[in-house]
Design an enzyme around this catalytic site. Structure first.
Site, PDB file in Angstrom:
ATOM      1  N   ALA A   1       0.839  -1.203   0.000  1.00  0.00           N
ATOM      2  CA  ALA A   1       0.000   0.000   0.000  1.00  0.00           C
ATOM      3  C   ALA A   1       0.871   1.249   0.000  1.00  0.00           C
ATOM      4  CB  ALA A   1      -0.928   0.007   1.211  1.00  0.00           C
ATOM      5  N   ASP A   2       0.277   2.333  -0.488  1.00  0.00           N
ATOM      6  CA  ASP A   2       0.977   3.621  -0.483  1.00  0.00           C
ATOM      7  C   ASP A   2      -0.059   4.738  -0.409  1.00  0.00           C
ATOM      8  OD1 ASP A   2       3.815   4.776  -0.879  1.00  0.00           O
ATOM      9  OD2 ASP A   2       2.578   6.018  -2.183  1.00  0.00           O
TER      10      ASP A   2
END
Length: 218
Positions: free
Chosen positions: A87-88
């Site tokens: 995730a980012d």
């Protein structure tokens, strides 16, 4: 993801045969979100950290999705048969895309830019798996929420930066922490702003055949 890839996943056995999820992130916020949802997982943080190029225009959604994919593929390469989630999170305001501040001065500059304005928070996630020696990207998606900041006096910005909270947060604030005092309202998925769009992630895992608990899909 090509339709055939998803059909192969569903015919290859449900989540029990995959073991626990692997979270390719050391973020305490993401770990708290998954733990609170009752999802069992292990952490293997990716060393991949794409850098924002401030010299050119960057699409926040494209950047976040690309970074999430890179992290998921990196960690999946060392976990045969395990679903890996990368995730980012990025913050966009007035054409600028903000990642994590480099130091206190950078954090103060970011908060000054956000003061009195609405910003968009995008968190992307990617799901990957190593299968038969080949890493497969199974899914990638994102969520975007809007956050309206109060007008923040310089002294309040300085005091908040001194707490240290902004230094490891995209956009230099934590909506669930002391940074809540700076925020007028949040529109959209709140957990997305914290760091992970749980509802959308659970839906994706369910579509891949992962046994998501009924309570998580409501």
């Amino acid at each position: 993801m090509p339709p055939m890839a998803r059909r192969r996943e569903r015919s290859g056995g449900a989540g029990g045969s995959w073991g626990r999820l692997v979270l390719a992130s050391a973020s305490p916020r993401r770990k708290e979100i998954l733990s609170a949802a009752g999802i069992e997982f292990d952490v293997d943080a990716s060393d991949v950290e794409p850098e924002l190029d401030e010299q050119r225009a960057v699409d926040p959604v494209e950047f976040a999705r690309g970074a999430a994919v890179a992290k998921a593929l990196d960690v999946a390469s060392r976990h045969e048969g395990r679903l890996v989630v990368g995730a980012d999170t990025v913050v966009a305001v007035g054409g600028a895309v903000l990642g994590k501040p480099t130091d206190e001065a950078d954090a103060a500059e970011m908060l000054s830019l956000l003061s009195g304005r609405e910003n968009q928070v995008t968190t992307a996630f990617a799901v990957a798996m190593l299968r038969g020696g080949h890493v497969e990207l199974l899914a990638v998606d994102h969520e975007t929420s809007s956050v309206m900041f109060k007008a923040i006096p310089p002294l309040q910005i300085a005091e908040y930066v001194r707490t240290g909270e902004p230094l490891d947060k995209a956009g230099a604030y934590a909506v669930q922490g002391l940074g809540a005092e700076l925020i007028e309202r949040v529109e959209g998925d709140y957990l997305n702003v914290v760091g992970l769009p749980l509802e959308k992630l659970c839906k994706t895992l369910s579509e891949l055949g992962w046994p998501v608990r009924p309570a998580l899909s409501q």
